[in-house]
Scaffold this motif. Sequence first.
Motif, PDB file in Angstrom:
ATOM      1  N   PRO A 109      22.766 -16.721   2.436  1.00 33.58           N
ATOM      2  CA  PRO A 109      23.575 -17.916   2.692  1.00 33.58           C
ATOM      3  C   PRO A 109      22.698 -19.150   2.903  1.00 33.58           C
ATOM      4  CG  PRO A 109      24.411 -16.053   3.938  1.00 33.58           C
ATOM      5  CD  PRO A 109      23.114 -15.609   3.346  1.00 33.58           C
ATOM      6  N   PRO A 110      22.917 -20.228   2.142  1.00 30.16           N
ATOM      7  CA  PRO A 110      22.048 -21.415   2.224  1.00 30.16           C
ATOM      8  C   PRO A 110      21.943 -22.027   3.617  1.00 30.16           C
ATOM      9  CG  PRO A 110      23.422 -21.517   0.262  1.00 30.16           C
ATOM     10  CD  PRO A 110      23.928 -20.363   1.072  1.00 30.16           C
ATOM     11  N   ASP A 111      23.009 -21.939   4.409  1.00 32.53           N
ATOM     12  CA  ASP A 111      22.990 -22.562   5.729  1.00 32.53           C
ATOM     13  C   ASP A 111      22.227 -21.733   6.762  1.00 32.53           C
ATOM     14  OD1 ASP A 111      25.044 -20.630   5.490  1.00 32.53           O
ATOM     15  OD2 ASP A 111      26.057 -21.435   7.259  1.00 32.53           O
ATOM     16  N   LEU A 112      21.818 -20.523   6.390  1.00 35.10           N
ATOM     17  CA  LEU A 112      21.123 -19.651   7.332  1.00 35.10           C
ATOM     18  C   LEU A 112      19.655 -19.442   6.993  1.00 35.10           C
ATOM     19  CD1 LEU A 112      23.797 -16.811   7.837  1.00 35.10           C
ATOM     20  CD2 LEU A 112      23.273 -18.708   9.388  1.00 35.10           C
ATOM     21  N   ARG A 113      19.226 -19.824   5.810  1.00 37.14           N
ATOM     22  CA  ARG A 113      17.904 -19.433   5.320  1.00 37.14           C
ATOM     23  C   ARG A 113      16.884 -20.556   5.409  1.00 37.14           C
ATOM     24  NH1 ARG A 113      19.890 -19.488  -1.035  1.00 37.14           N
ATOM     25  NH2 ARG A 113      19.534 -21.739  -1.348  1.00 37.14           N
ATOM     26  N   GLU A 114      15.665 -20.169   5.771  1.00 40.52           N
ATOM     27  CA  GLU A 114      14.495 -21.049   5.687  1.00 40.52           C
ATOM     28  C   GLU A 114      13.338 -20.207   5.179  1.00 40.52           C
ATOM     29  OE1 GLU A 114      13.146 -23.869   8.700  1.00 40.52           O
ATOM     30  OE2 GLU A 114      15.150 -23.779   9.595  1.00 40.52           O
ATOM     31  N   GLU A 115      12.454 -20.830   4.420  1.00 41.45           N
ATOM     32  CA  GLU A 115      11.318 -20.107   3.859  1.00 41.45           C
ATOM     33  C   GLU A 115      10.088 -20.999   3.874  1.00 41.45           C
ATOM     34  OE1 GLU A 115      10.989 -19.532  -0.512  1.00 41.45           O
ATOM     35  OE2 GLU A 115      11.033 -17.393  -0.015  1.00 41.45           O
ATOM     36  N   VAL A 116       8.946 -20.402   4.208  1.00 44.93           N
ATOM     37  CA  VAL A 116       7.661 -21.094   4.080  1.00 44.93           C
ATOM     38  C   VAL A 116       6.808 -20.240   3.157  1.00 44.93           C
ATOM     39  CG1 VAL A 116       5.692 -22.132   5.238  1.00 44.93           C
ATOM     40  CG2 VAL A 116       7.889 -21.975   6.436  1.00 44.93           C
ATOM     41  N   TRP A 117       6.381 -20.852   2.060  1.00 40.44           N
ATOM     42  CA  TRP A 117       5.640 -20.151   1.007  1.00 40.44           C
ATOM     43  C   TRP A 117       4.187 -20.591   1.066  1.00 40.44           C
ATOM     44  CZ3 TRP A 117       7.880 -16.614  -2.382  1.00 40.44           C
ATOM     45  CH2 TRP A 117       7.102 -16.207  -3.476  1.00 40.44           C
ATOM     46  N   TYR A 118       3.281 -19.641   1.168  1.00 41.55           N
ATOM     47  CA  TYR A 118       1.849 -19.933   1.234  1.00 41.55           C
ATOM     48  C   TYR A 118       1.220 -19.480  -0.088  1.00 41.55           C
ATOM     49  CZ  TYR A 118       3.049 -20.445   6.130  1.00 41.55           C
ATOM     50  OH  TYR A 118       3.646 -20.846   7.308  1.00 41.55           O
ATOM     51  N   PRO A 119       1.019 -20.388  -1.029  1.00 41.25           N
ATOM     52  CA  PRO A 119       0.616 -20.009  -2.390  1.00 41.25           C
ATOM     53  C   PRO A 119      -0.630 -19.142  -2.466  1.00 41.25           C
ATOM     54  CG  PRO A 119       1.233 -22.320  -2.300  1.00 41.25           C
ATOM     55  CD  PRO A 119       1.190 -21.839  -0.888  1.00 41.25           C
ATOM     56  N   HIS A 120      -1.588 -19.362  -1.551  1.00 44.09           N
ATOM     57  CA  HIS A 120      -2.843 -18.621  -1.614  1.00 44.09           C
ATOM     58  C   HIS A 120      -2.902 -17.481  -0.594  1.00 44.09           C
ATOM     59  CE1 HIS A 120      -4.208 -21.711  -4.327  1.00 44.09           C
ATOM     60  NE2 HIS A 120      -3.965 -22.645  -3.422  1.00 44.09           N
ATOM     61  N   GLY A 121      -1.811 -17.250   0.112  1.00 42.88           N
ATOM     62  CA  GLY A 121      -1.815 -16.237   1.157  1.00 42.88           C
ATOM     63  C   GLY A 121      -1.727 -14.829   0.619  1.00 42.88           C
ATOM     64  N   TYR A 122      -2.537 -13.942   1.206  1.00 37.51           N
ATOM     65  CA  TYR A 122      -2.454 -12.522   0.892  1.00 37.51           C
ATOM     66  C   TYR A 122      -1.336 -11.877   1.722  1.00 37.51           C
ATOM     67  CZ  TYR A 122      -6.656 -12.076  -2.069  1.00 37.51           C
ATOM     68  OH  TYR A 122      -7.568 -12.144  -3.093  1.00 37.51           O
ATOM     69  N   HIS A 123      -1.294 -10.578   1.728  1.00 36.87           N
ATOM     70  CA  HIS A 123      -0.160  -9.845   2.280  1.00 36.87           C
ATOM     71  C   HIS A 123       0.004 -10.019   3.794  1.00 36.87           C
ATOM     72  CE1 HIS A 123       2.953  -6.845   2.418  1.00 36.87           C
ATOM     73  NE2 HIS A 123       2.265  -6.068   3.237  1.00 36.87           N
ATOM     74  N   GLU A 124      -1.069  -9.829   4.545  1.00 36.66           N
ATOM     75  CA  GLU A 124      -0.965  -9.898   6.013  1.00 36.66           C
ATOM     76  C   GLU A 124      -1.182 -11.334   6.475  1.00 36.66           C
ATOM     77  OE1 GLU A 124      -3.350  -6.989   8.039  1.00 36.66           O
ATOM     78  OE2 GLU A 124      -1.982  -5.356   7.480  1.00 36.66           O
ATOM     79  N   ILE A 125      -0.155 -12.134   6.376  1.00 32.85           N
ATOM     80  CA  ILE A 125      -0.321 -13.557   6.694  1.00 32.85           C
ATOM     81  C   ILE A 125      -0.554 -13.792   8.184  1.00 32.85           C
ATOM     82  CG2 ILE A 125       0.860 -14.478   4.671  1.00 32.85           C
ATOM     83  CD1 ILE A 125       3.381 -14.659   6.277  1.00 32.85           C
ATOM     84  N   VAL A 180       0.509 -20.434   9.689  1.00 35.39           N
ATOM     85  CA  VAL A 180       1.604 -19.462   9.748  1.00 35.39           C
ATOM     86  C   VAL A 180       2.160 -19.378  11.161  1.00 35.39           C
ATOM     87  CG1 VAL A 180       2.199 -17.024   9.496  1.00 35.39           C
ATOM     88  CG2 VAL A 180       0.733 -18.137   7.796  1.00 35.39           C
ATOM     89  N   PHE A 181       1.277 -19.280  12.148  1.00 39.56           N
ATOM     90  CA  PHE A 181       1.719 -19.193  13.535  1.00 39.56           C
ATOM     91  C   PHE A 181       2.432 -20.469  13.972  1.00 39.56           C
ATOM     92  CE2 PHE A 181      -0.008 -15.446  15.942  1.00 39.56           C
ATOM     93  CZ  PHE A 181      -0.297 -14.688  14.817  1.00 39.56           C
ATOM     94  N   ALA A 182       1.974 -21.616  13.495  1.00 38.59           N
ATOM     95  CA  ALA A 182       2.627 -22.879  13.840  1.00 38.59           C
ATOM     96  C   ALA A 182       4.031 -22.929  13.254  1.00 38.59           C
ATOM     97  CB  ALA A 182       1.792 -24.055  13.339  1.00 38.59           C
ATOM     98  N   ALA A 183       4.179 -22.462  12.014  1.00 35.16           N
ATOM     99  CA  ALA A 183       5.504 -22.457  11.384  1.00 35.16           C
ATOM    100  C   ALA A 183       6.451 -21.519  12.122  1.00 35.16           C
ATOM    101  CB  ALA A 183       5.383 -22.051   9.921  1.00 35.16           C
ATOM    102  N   LEU A 184       5.941 -20.350  12.505  1.00 31.39           N
ATOM    103  CA  LEU A 184       6.761 -19.403  13.252  1.00 31.39           C
ATOM    104  C   LEU A 184       7.165 -19.982  14.597  1.00 31.39           C
ATOM    105  CD1 LEU A 184       7.993 -16.594  13.742  1.00 31.39           C
ATOM    106  CD2 LEU A 184       5.719 -15.819  14.489  1.00 31.39           C
ATOM    107  N   SER A 185       6.211 -20.596  15.299  1.00 37.28           N
ATOM    108  CA  SER A 185       6.501 -21.180  16.612  1.00 37.28           C
ATOM    109  C   SER A 185       7.535 -22.285  16.505  1.00 37.28           C
ATOM    110  CB  SER A 185       5.220 -21.731  17.236  1.00 37.28           C
ATOM    111  OG  SER A 185       4.282 -20.712  17.473  1.00 37.28           O
ATOM    112  N   ASP A 186       7.357 -23.168  15.525  1.00 37.11           N
ATOM    113  CA  ASP A 186       8.282 -24.290  15.358  1.00 37.11           C
ATOM    114  C   ASP A 186       9.698 -23.785  15.101  1.00 37.11           C
ATOM    115  OD1 ASP A 186       8.885 -27.227  14.741  1.00 37.11           O
ATOM    116  OD2 ASP A 186       9.450 -26.266  12.843  1.00 37.11           O
ATOM    117  N   TRP A 187       9.825 -22.808  14.215  1.00 34.10           N
ATOM    118  CA  TRP A 187      11.158 -22.298  13.881  1.00 34.10           C
ATOM    119  C   TRP A 187      11.800 -21.625  15.088  1.00 34.10           C
ATOM    120  CZ3 TRP A 187      13.832 -17.653  13.476  1.00 34.10           C
ATOM    121  CH2 TRP A 187      14.992 -17.675  12.695  1.00 34.10           C
TER     122      TRP A 187
END
Length: 322
Positions: A275-291, A302-309
Motif C-alpha cells: 500500500p503506497p500510504d504505508l511504504r517507505e524505502e531507502v535504496w543503497y546502490p553500492h550496499g552489500y547484503h548486511e547493510i 543506514v542507522f541514521a535512516a532507521l533512527s529517523d524513521w
Amino acid sequence: MAQPTTDDPASAAAAGATEATGATSGPATAAVIAHAPVQGRQRMRDGTELLLRTWQPDPGRFAEPLGSVLLVHGLAEHAGRYQHVADLLCGLGLRVRAFDLRGHGASGGARMVADHPDIYLEDLAEVYDAALRGWNELPILLGHSMGGLIAARFATARVRQVRALVLSSPALALRLSQPMLALHRVLLTLAPRLRVPNPIDPRHLSHDPAMVAAYRTDPLVQTTITASVLESFIRGMAQSQADAARLEAPMLMLVGGADRVVDPAGSRSFFDNAPPDLREEVWYPHGYHEIFNEAQPLRGEVFAALSDWLKRHLHPSASPPA
C-alpha cells in the motif's frame, strides 16, 4: 516461557563466542556493550527450545520503554550478531527481543532443517504471543534477509497484528538457475534433511573486511543448508509477493542495491505492490547484503535512516487486540 536467565551455559557460550570474534562490533564495540542482554529460553509447542535475548533501554533515560521490537535474524547466523542494532534501538527508548531461529545459533532443533515450510513463521508467532503477554503492546517487527522474509510473510499473512515492519535486505527473491532448481527438487524428494554447503560467500556480505572476518570465524554461523530450508524460502517468497497488498502496518525497507546474496529485485517488487500510504524505502546502490554491518560511512547512513524513521513512528503504541 522460562524465566530469563544469564547463567544458561549454551547462552553464555554463544554470547562469549560472539564477543570474542568481534561480530557485534559497530556503533558500540564488542569491548563496550551499552545494553547487555538478558538471556533465556522459550520452549516451542513441539518441545524445541529457542535461545532468547532481551535488551532494555536505560531506565535513567526512559521511565518506560517507548515501544518494543521483535528482531528476526538471517539464514545461518544468530541473534548475537545484532548487539549494535539493539544498542541503537535501546538508545531510542525501545526494548528489543531477538531469538536464534531453530537449528541456528544456540537454539535447539536439527541444524538447518525446516520440518515444514511454515515452521519459522509458527515459531515467530509463539515468541510474539509470549512477548505480548509480558509487554501488553504491539511490537515493531524487524527482520534481516531470511528474517526479513519471515517478517514480511508474518505481516502480510496477518498472522498477528504488528505496530510497524522494518525489512533489511529481505530475501524476497533469489537468483536460482534452472539446474539449481532441478537439484533442489531432487533433494527435496529424496533427502530433504541432507546438509549441503551453504552457498553464501562471506565476501559478499559487507565491504568491511573486519565484518567479513568476524563472520568467517564465528563458531555459531552455520556453513550448510538443506532442501527443506530452501523450500521454506521458495514458498515464502511467492506467498509474500502475492500478499504484499495486504500489508496493514507502516513499513520501512532498507535495501543494498549491490546485494549478491539475495536478489534486490524482490524488494522492488514487494515495495511496488505494498500500500503506497504505508511504504517507505531507502535504496543503497553500492550496499552489500548486511547493510547493518557495512563499511563506514554507509553503515552510519543506514542507522541514521532507521533512527529517523523510527522516531517518526514512535507515537503512543496501539493497544493489543482484546
